[in-house]
Every structure is written in structure tokens, then in C-alpha cells.
Design a protein around this motif. Structure first.
Motif, PDB file in Angstrom:
ATOM      1  N   MET A  27       0.824  -1.194   0.000  1.00 10.43           N
ATOM      2  CA  MET A  27       0.000   0.000   0.000  1.00 10.43           C
ATOM      3  C   MET A  27       0.871   1.261   0.000  1.00 10.43           C
ATOM      4  O   MET A  27       0.643   2.185  -0.775  1.00 10.43           O
ATOM      5  CB  MET A  27      -0.922   0.015   1.214  1.00 10.43           C
ATOM      6  N   LEU A  28       1.883   1.300   0.857  1.00  9.94           N
ATOM      7  CA  LEU A  28       2.729   2.488   0.957  1.00  9.94           C
ATOM      8  C   LEU A  28       3.547   2.731  -0.308  1.00  9.94           C
ATOM      9  O   LEU A  28       3.758   3.875  -0.709  1.00  9.94           O
ATOM     10  CB  LEU A  28       3.657   2.372   2.170  1.00  9.94           C
ATOM     11  N   ASN A  29       4.016   1.666  -0.939  1.00 14.17           N
ATOM     12  CA  ASN A  29       4.828   1.795  -2.154  1.00 14.17           C
ATOM     13  C   ASN A  29       3.998   1.828  -3.428  1.00 14.17           C
ATOM     14  O   ASN A  29       4.546   1.971  -4.518  1.00 14.17           O
ATOM     15  CB  ASN A  29       5.845   0.653  -2.239  1.00 14.17           C
ATOM     16  N   ARG A  30       2.674   1.640  -3.279  1.00  9.69           N
ATOM     17  CA  ARG A  30       1.762   1.587  -4.426  1.00  9.69           C
ATOM     18  C   ARG A  30       2.231   0.576  -5.473  1.00  9.69           C
ATOM     19  O   ARG A  30       2.168   0.821  -6.680  1.00  9.69           O
ATOM     20  CB  ARG A  30       1.609   2.965  -5.053  1.00  9.69           C
ATOM     21  N   SER A  31       2.709  -0.555  -4.989  1.00  7.61           N
ATOM     22  CA  SER A  31       3.210  -1.593  -5.887  1.00  7.61           C
ATOM     23  C   SER A  31       2.178  -2.714  -6.025  1.00  7.61           C
ATOM     24  O   SER A  31       1.273  -2.852  -5.209  1.00  7.61           O
ATOM     25  CB  SER A  31       4.530  -2.162  -5.354  1.00  7.61           C
ATOM     26  N   TYR A  32       2.335  -3.498  -7.074  1.00  9.40           N
ATOM     27  CA  TYR A  32       1.462  -4.641  -7.293  1.00  9.40           C
ATOM     28  C   TYR A  32       1.839  -5.757  -6.329  1.00  9.40           C
ATOM     29  O   TYR A  32       2.993  -5.889  -5.921  1.00  9.40           O
ATOM     30  CB  TYR A  32       1.571  -5.142  -8.734  1.00  9.40           C
ATOM     31  N   ALA A  33       0.855  -6.558  -5.981  1.00  7.64           N
ATOM     32  CA  ALA A  33       1.071  -7.693  -5.097  1.00  7.64           C
ATOM     33  C   ALA A  33       0.328  -8.903  -5.661  1.00  7.64           C
ATOM     34  O   ALA A  33      -0.744  -8.769  -6.239  1.00  7.64           O
ATOM     35  CB  ALA A  33       0.564  -7.379  -3.694  1.00  7.64           C
ATOM     36  N   ASP A  39      -8.887 -19.994  -0.116  1.00  9.01           N
ATOM     37  CA  ASP A  39      -9.622 -20.930  -0.968  1.00  9.01           C
ATOM     38  C   ASP A  39      -8.811 -21.398  -2.175  1.00  9.01           C
ATOM     39  O   ASP A  39      -9.303 -22.147  -3.008  1.00  9.01           O
ATOM     40  CB  ASP A  39     -10.949 -20.316  -1.425  1.00  9.01           C
ATOM     41  N   GLY A  40      -7.552 -20.955  -2.284  1.00  2.31           N
ATOM     42  CA  GLY A  40      -6.678 -21.390  -3.369  1.00  2.31           C
ATOM     43  C   GLY A  40      -6.651 -20.451  -4.558  1.00  2.31           C
ATOM     44  O   GLY A  40      -5.806 -20.589  -5.432  1.00  2.31           O
ATOM     45  N   SER A  41      -7.566 -19.495  -4.615  1.00  2.00           N
ATOM     46  CA  SER A  41      -7.553 -18.533  -5.717  1.00  2.00           C
ATOM     47  C   SER A  41      -6.460 -17.489  -5.473  1.00  2.00           C
ATOM     48  O   SER A  41      -5.969 -17.340  -4.351  1.00  2.00           O
ATOM     49  CB  SER A  41      -8.918 -17.851  -5.845  1.00  2.00           C
ATOM     50  N   TRP A  42      -6.085 -16.802  -6.525  1.00  2.00           N
ATOM     51  CA  TRP A  42      -5.061 -15.771  -6.399  1.00  2.00           C
ATOM     52  C   TRP A  42      -5.464 -14.559  -7.212  1.00  2.00           C
ATOM     53  O   TRP A  42      -6.235 -14.671  -8.160  1.00  2.00           O
ATOM     54  CB  TRP A  42      -3.691 -16.286  -6.823  1.00  2.00           C
ATOM     55  N   LYS A  43      -4.939 -13.423  -6.816  1.00  3.31           N
ATOM     56  CA  LYS A  43      -5.253 -12.165  -7.480  1.00  3.31           C
ATOM     57  C   LYS A  43      -3.997 -11.308  -7.526  1.00  3.31           C
ATOM     58  O   LYS A  43      -3.171 -11.354  -6.627  1.00  3.31           O
ATOM     59  CB  LYS A  43      -6.347 -11.416  -6.733  1.00  3.31           C
ATOM     60  N   VAL A  44      -3.885 -10.525  -8.596  1.00  8.23           N
ATOM     61  CA  VAL A  44      -2.800  -9.560  -8.730  1.00  8.23           C
ATOM     62  C   VAL A  44      -3.435  -8.184  -8.774  1.00  8.23           C
ATOM     63  O   VAL A  44      -4.398  -7.960  -9.498  1.00  8.23           O
ATOM     64  CB  VAL A  44      -1.979  -9.799 -10.026  1.00  8.23           C
ATOM     65  N   GLY A  45      -2.905  -7.273  -7.982  1.00  5.90           N
ATOM     66  CA  GLY A  45      -3.447  -5.926  -7.958  1.00  5.90           C
ATOM     67  C   GLY A  45      -2.727  -5.054  -6.957  1.00  5.90           C
ATOM     68  O   GLY A  45      -1.624  -5.369  -6.523  1.00  5.90           O
ATOM     69  N   ARG A  59      -7.518  -3.547  -5.269  1.00  4.48           N
ATOM     70  CA  ARG A  59      -7.993  -3.290  -6.634  1.00  4.48           C
ATOM     71  C   ARG A  59      -7.353  -4.298  -7.575  1.00  4.48           C
ATOM     72  O   ARG A  59      -6.138  -4.329  -7.746  1.00  4.48           O
ATOM     73  CB  ARG A  59      -7.620  -1.871  -7.061  1.00  4.48           C
ATOM     74  N   ASP A  60      -8.175  -5.121  -8.198  1.00  5.90           N
ATOM     75  CA  ASP A  60      -7.710  -6.147  -9.127  1.00  5.90           C
ATOM     76  C   ASP A  60      -7.100  -5.501 -10.357  1.00  5.90           C
ATOM     77  O   ASP A  60      -7.644  -4.538 -10.899  1.00  5.90           O
ATOM     78  CB  ASP A  60      -8.889  -7.040  -9.515  1.00  5.90           C
ATOM     79  N   ALA A  61      -5.974  -6.024 -10.818  1.00  8.46           N
ATOM     80  CA  ALA A  61      -5.263  -5.439 -11.958  1.00  8.46           C
ATOM     81  C   ALA A  61      -5.990  -5.675 -13.276  1.00  8.46           C
ATOM     82  O   ALA A  61      -5.943  -4.828 -14.168  1.00  8.46           O
ATOM     83  CB  ALA A  61      -3.853  -6.011 -12.041  1.00  8.46           C
ATOM     84  N   ASP A  62      -6.660  -6.820 -13.430  1.00  8.12           N
ATOM     85  CA  ASP A  62      -7.293  -7.151 -14.708  1.00  8.12           C
ATOM     86  C   ASP A  62      -8.676  -6.540 -14.871  1.00  8.12           C
ATOM     87  O   ASP A  62      -8.983  -5.924 -15.884  1.00  8.12           O
ATOM     88  CB  ASP A  62      -7.407  -8.667 -14.868  1.00  8.12           C
ATOM     89  N   SER A  63      -9.522  -6.720 -13.887  1.00  2.79           N
ATOM     90  CA  SER A  63     -10.916  -6.335 -14.059  1.00  2.79           C
ATOM     91  C   SER A  63     -11.281  -5.025 -13.388  1.00  2.79           C
ATOM     92  O   SER A  63     -12.416  -4.586 -13.483  1.00  2.79           O
ATOM     93  CB  SER A  63     -11.823  -7.448 -13.525  1.00  2.79           C
ATOM     94  N   LYS A  64     -10.327  -4.393 -12.717  1.00  6.45           N
ATOM     95  CA  LYS A  64     -10.557  -3.103 -12.063  1.00  6.45           C
ATOM     96  C   LYS A  64     -11.681  -3.180 -11.030  1.00  6.45           C
ATOM     97  O   LYS A  64     -12.390  -2.226 -10.786  1.00  6.45           O
ATOM     98  CB  LYS A  64     -10.858  -1.996 -13.081  1.00  6.45           C
TER      99      LYS A  64
END
Length: 80
Positions: A27-33, A39-45, A59-64
Motif C-alpha cells: 500500500m505504501l509503495n503503491r506496488s502490485y502484489a 480458498d486457493g484462488s489468487w489475485k494480482v493488484g 484493486r484487481d489489476a485485470d478487471s478493475k
């Protein structure tokens, strides 16, 4: 974007304090994680806001789409 460790065959849960540290850093670096949920799912954002000691807005990177993340629902957090 993220390094893969072939020696790590299974996803093991990180400690709660480590997840909190990574979420705060993202959050502080405003970087992606890359976040793996229980449940085994993953998200990038990006983490856009901290609502309380254990809840973040993600905030999800793909679907906003915005998600409310609770630290207890997060298995691992990886930063680039």
C-alpha cells in the motif's frame, strides 16, 4: 513480474504478521502484489486503502474490481 521458486512445491501459509507487513508495504509503495487466498484462488493488484487493523481495499489489476480483504483470508502475499 514475480519470481518462482521451483523448490517450493506447495503453498504454505505465511504468518499473520508477515502478511500484514507485506500488505502495508504494498500500500505504501503503491506496488502490485500477488495475493493467494485461503480458498486457493489468487489475485494480482494494488492495495488502495486500509480500512482497519486487519481489512484492506484491494484493486484487481485485470478487471478493475475492488475487493475487501481480511488478513485472515490471505494465505500468502508476494511483492515484486
Amino acid at each position: 513480474m514475480f519470481a518462482y521458486d521451483p523448490d517450493r512445491l506447495a503453498i504454505m501459509p505465511d504468518e499473520l504478521s508477515e502478511n500484514l507487513q507485506h500488505l502495508q508495504e504494498a500500500m505504501l509503495n503503491r506496488s502490485y502484489a500477488l495475493i493467494t487466498l485461503n480458498d486457493g484462488s489468487w489475485k494480482v493488484g494494488k492495495i488502495t486503502k486500509r480500512l482497519s487493523a486487519s481489512r484492506f481495499v484491494f484493486r484487481d489489476a485485470d478487471s478493475k474490481i475492488f475487493y475487501l480483504l481480511t488478513v485472515n483470508d490471505v494465505l500468502t502475499v508476494e511483492l515484486p
